[in-house]
Design an enzyme around this catalytic site. Structure first.
Site, PDB file in Angstrom:
ATOM      1  N   HIS A  66      23.486  24.307   6.121  1.00 36.25           N
ATOM      2  CA  HIS A  66      23.169  25.543   4.814  1.00 36.25           C
ATOM      3  C   HIS A  66      21.909  26.138   5.265  1.00 36.25           C
ATOM      4  O   HIS A  66      20.810  25.448   5.956  1.00 36.25           O
ATOM      5  CB  HIS A  66      23.224  24.754   3.589  1.00 36.25           C
ATOM      6  CG  HIS A  66      23.119  25.614   2.564  1.00 36.25           C
ATOM      7  ND1 HIS A  66      21.837  26.249   1.971  1.00 36.25           N
ATOM      8  CD2 HIS A  66      24.124  25.942   1.703  1.00 36.25           C
ATOM      9  CE1 HIS A  66      22.338  27.142   0.908  1.00 36.25           C
ATOM     10  NE2 HIS A  66      23.497  27.065   0.801  1.00 36.25           N
ATOM     11  N   ASP A  69      31.202  23.727   0.275  1.00 34.18           N
ATOM     12  CA  ASP A  69      32.611  24.077   0.808  1.00 34.18           C
ATOM     13  C   ASP A  69      33.311  22.922   1.099  1.00 34.18           C
ATOM     14  O   ASP A  69      34.532  23.112   1.530  1.00 34.18           O
ATOM     15  CB  ASP A  69      32.473  25.336   1.428  1.00 34.18           C
ATOM     16  CG  ASP A  69      32.082  26.481   0.909  1.00 34.18           C
ATOM     17  OD1 ASP A  69      32.543  26.748  -0.369  1.00 34.18           O
ATOM     18  OD2 ASP A  69      31.302  27.286   1.396  1.00 34.18           O
TER      19      ASP A  69
HETATM   20  N1  CMC Z   1      28.148  23.140  13.155  1.00 35.28           N
HETATM   21  C1  CMC Z   1      27.650  22.951  14.317  1.00 35.28           C
HETATM   22  N2  CMC Z   1      26.151  23.692  14.466  1.00 35.28           N
HETATM   23  C2  CMC Z   1      25.903  24.258  13.802  1.00 35.28           C
HETATM   24  C3  CMC Z   1      26.546  24.380  12.359  1.00 35.28           C
HETATM   25  C4  CMC Z   1      27.936  23.973  12.009  1.00 35.28           C
HETATM   26  N3  CMC Z   1      28.357  24.147  11.013  1.00 35.28           N
HETATM   27  N4  CMC Z   1      25.736  24.817  11.471  1.00 35.28           N
HETATM   28  C5  CMC Z   1      24.412  25.135  11.849  1.00 35.28           C
HETATM   29  N5  CMC Z   1      24.515  24.818  13.253  1.00 35.28           N
HETATM   30  C6  CMC Z   1      23.597  24.830  14.334  1.00 35.28           C
HETATM   31  C7  CMC Z   1      23.383  26.183  14.897  1.00 35.28           C
HETATM   32  O1  CMC Z   1      24.253  26.288  16.091  1.00 35.28           O
HETATM   33  C8  CMC Z   1      22.002  26.182  15.431  1.00 35.28           C
HETATM   34  O2  CMC Z   1      21.755  25.297  16.451  1.00 35.28           O
HETATM   35  P1  CMC Z   1      20.436  25.564  17.571  1.00 35.28           P
HETATM   36  O3  CMC Z   1      19.189  25.606  16.663  1.00 35.28           O
HETATM   37  O4  CMC Z   1      20.767  24.641  18.558  1.00 35.28           O
HETATM   38  O5  CMC Z   1      20.951  27.235  17.840  1.00 35.28           O
HETATM   39  C9  CMC Z   1      21.259  25.287  14.054  1.00 35.28           C
HETATM   40  O6  CMC Z   1      22.145  24.447  13.670  1.00 35.28           O
HETATM   41  C10 CMC Z   1      20.757  26.286  13.000  1.00 35.28           C
HETATM   42  O7  CMC Z   1      21.729  26.824  12.548  1.00 35.28           O
HETATM   43  P2  CMC Z   1      21.663  28.625  11.940  1.00 35.28           P
HETATM   44  O8  CMC Z   1      22.935  29.298  12.477  1.00 35.28           O
HETATM   45  O9  CMC Z   1      20.464  29.103  12.681  1.00 35.28           O
HETATM   46  O10 CMC Z   1      21.553  28.492  10.428  1.00 35.28           O
HETATM   47  P3  CMC Z   1      21.733  29.563   9.455  1.00 35.28           P
HETATM   48  O11 CMC Z   1      20.882  29.178   8.410  1.00 35.28           O
HETATM   49  O12 CMC Z   1      21.398  30.925   9.980  1.00 35.28           O
HETATM   50  O13 CMC Z   1      23.288  29.209   8.927  1.00 35.28           O
HETATM   51  C11 CMC Z   1      25.071  28.490   7.985  1.00 35.28           C
HETATM   52  C12 CMC Z   1      23.555  28.594   7.740  1.00 35.28           C
HETATM   53  C13 CMC Z   1      25.812  27.780   6.659  1.00 35.28           C
HETATM   54  C14 CMC Z   1      25.846  29.898   8.189  1.00 35.28           C
HETATM   55  C15 CMC Z   1      25.675  27.839   9.236  1.00 35.28           C
HETATM   56  O14 CMC Z   1      25.293  26.154   8.907  1.00 35.28           O
HETATM   57  C16 CMC Z   1      27.004  27.536   9.154  1.00 35.28           C
HETATM   58  O15 CMC Z   1      27.433  28.593  10.137  1.00 35.28           O
HETATM   59  N6  CMC Z   1      27.794  26.591   8.587  1.00 35.28           N
HETATM   60  C17 CMC Z   1      29.257  26.706   8.657  1.00 35.28           C
HETATM   61  C18 CMC Z   1      29.848  27.775   7.876  1.00 35.28           C
HETATM   62  C19 CMC Z   1      29.849  27.228   6.397  1.00 35.28           C
HETATM   63  O16 CMC Z   1      29.981  26.124   6.044  1.00 35.28           O
HETATM   64  N7  CMC Z   1      29.458  27.843   5.466  1.00 35.28           N
HETATM   65  C20 CMC Z   1      29.227  27.648   4.099  1.00 35.28           C
HETATM   66  C21 CMC Z   1      27.862  27.730   3.736  1.00 35.28           C
HETATM   67  S1  CMC Z   1      27.564  27.021   2.206  1.00 35.28           S
HETATM   68  C22 CMC Z   1      28.172  28.075   0.853  1.00 35.28           C
HETATM   69  C23 CMC Z   1      28.146  29.180   1.075  1.00 35.28           C
HETATM   70  O17 CMC Z   1      26.920  29.930   1.086  1.00 35.28           O
HETATM   71  O18 CMC Z   1      29.186  30.043   0.810  1.00 35.28           O
END
Ligand code: CMC
Length: 392
Positions: A271, A328
């Protein structure tokens, strides 16, 4: 003028001030108007929480009755709108139907003068939108399976009405189960607002140009649709189904998610703001166990989800990055138990998030926020000699 700082993804930029939702991502705290979600989810109806989010105060008995009365009287759709559903292809995504139909509500119900509202703010409009969106969601499902529409009933509460419109059939009356109603109520409450997330920021941004509420909410639905946001509840179930079908090869999926050359992620983990267990996910996980026990249900996907969570919780990659289950991860398993089809899960998220979107849109209006207009850091060529077609 002055320095422009690059903040792609808005990691560190506040776009507004707000009194609606307090979130502490380190401690895992989420409060609506100062009230912890744990207490609201345990004690309130979704309608009551919607009122709280919209008005800033918990309703008195009379205020809640008046709000419910409005919800009841606005529950029908203009009959002409029902023809909309006939013209989508049978496999149309329920999110596209929702976004389109909510947008067009403005054509049927253009009146939304704040001064005409007896309760102040946009209460009447909010009741109309909350009530009609629920009807739209259920009608889109009935149309998709070719069943006759079930109209809203004034005798049923918000959640009962939705379930009845979804599942009642002339030859097979739907039996409303209090456990299912209570779980749905909880889920909607837990989705009701989440400060400046992607869809809410979209609602504010669209509204900041002066676009009407329905158009702004319709844009919010589109933003929510994506798998990184509200589409994640659907994507989680699809991922769990794949793991199950793949002989429960958890490691394959975990390794794929860790692979930086692969775009695959474990949906339902991570998140932007929470760096600990999402407080909503905690309540939903418990609600999931409760309903499965009370109704003596079994779903192999729940076992898959729990095992995946356990494996991830001891994996350094996820620990180092603070990736915990989010809202989720377990919600889809409850929706499945209710009989809601997987492609409608993001619609359920939208139904829950409506009070937040409306309250944030209203707050943006009241605060007379400026038009949202981010800047950019230009990286292209500044000026080039024009090349006529024959010389290119
Ligand atoms: N699986 C694997 N790696 C992950 C995941 C995941 N679910 N989420 C984040 N990471 C890694 C990402 O690759 C990055 O790694 P590194 O630092 O080595 O490059 C690190 O963790 C930080 O991630 P980020 O993408 O920079 O974080 P963000 O704040 O931009 O993204 C997020 C947040 C929710 C989009 C992301 O965690 C994600 O894609 N999660 C899976 C999708 C998901 O479950 N979404 C629902 C979110 S909660 C409810 C809502 O908002 O609707």
């Amino acid at each position: 003028t002055g320095f422009i700082t690059l903040d792609s993804g808005f990691m560190n930029t506040a776009s507004c001030t707000s009194d609606i939702t307090y979130l502490d991502g380190k401690k895992g705290i989420l409060n609506y108007r100062g009230y912890p979600i744990e207490e609201l989810a345990a004690n309130c109806s979704f309608t009551e929480v919607a009122y709280l989010i919209l008005h800033g105060e918990l309703p008195t008995f009379e205020a809640l009755e008046a709000f419910k009365h409005d919800m009841r009287r606005f529950a029908l759709l203009h009959e002409d709108m029902i023809h909309f559903f006939d013209h989508f292809p049978p496999n149309a995504s329920p999110m596209s139907i929702l976004s389109t139909t909510v947008n067009s509500l403005h054509n049927y119900y253009p009146e939304m003068d704040e001064d005409d509202d007896p309760y102040g703010g946009y209460t009447v409009t909010a009741a109309r939108l909350l009530s009609k969106t629920r009807t739209i969601a259920a009608f889109s499902y009935k149309k998709s399976i070719g069943h006759p529409l079930v109209y809203p009933s004034p005798r049923l509460n918000y959640c009962e009405n939705f379930l009845n419109m979804m599942f009642d059939r002339p030859n097979l009356p739907y039996k409303i189960q209090p456990e299912i109603v209570s779980a749905l109520n909880k889920l909607l409450i837990l989705h009701a607002d989440h400060e400046q997330n992607c869809s809410t920021s979209t609602v504010r941004l669209v509204g900041s140009s002066g676009a009407n509420l329905y158009a702004s909410i319709s844009a919010g639905v589109s933003a929510l649709w994506g798998p990184l946001h509200g589409g994640a509840n659907q994507a989680v179930i699809e991922m769990l189904e794949n793991i199950y079908a793949d002989d429960k090869d958890f490691e394959k999926y975990i390794e794929k998610a860790k692979d930086k050359n692969d775009t695959f992620r474990l949906t339902g983990f991570g998140h932007r703001v929470y760096k600990t267990f999402d407080p909503r996910a905690k309540i939903i996980k418990q609600a999931c166990d409760d309903i499965f026990e009370k109704l003596e249900l079994h779903d192999p996907l729940l076992d898959i989800a729990k095992e995946l969570e356990e494996r991830v919780s001891s994996d350094d990659y996820f620990l180092e990055r603070n990736l915990y289950p989010n809202v989720d991860f377990y919600s889809g398993i409850i929706y499945r138990a209710m009989g809601i089809p997987t492609d409608m899960f993001p619609v359920m998220f939208a139904l829950g998030r409506l009070p937040g979107w409306i309250a944030q849109w209203t707050e943006m209006k009241e605060d007379r926020d400026r038009i949202g207009r981010p800047r950019q850091i230009y990286t292209g060529e500044i000026k080039r000699e024009f090349v006529p077609m024959k010389d290119r």
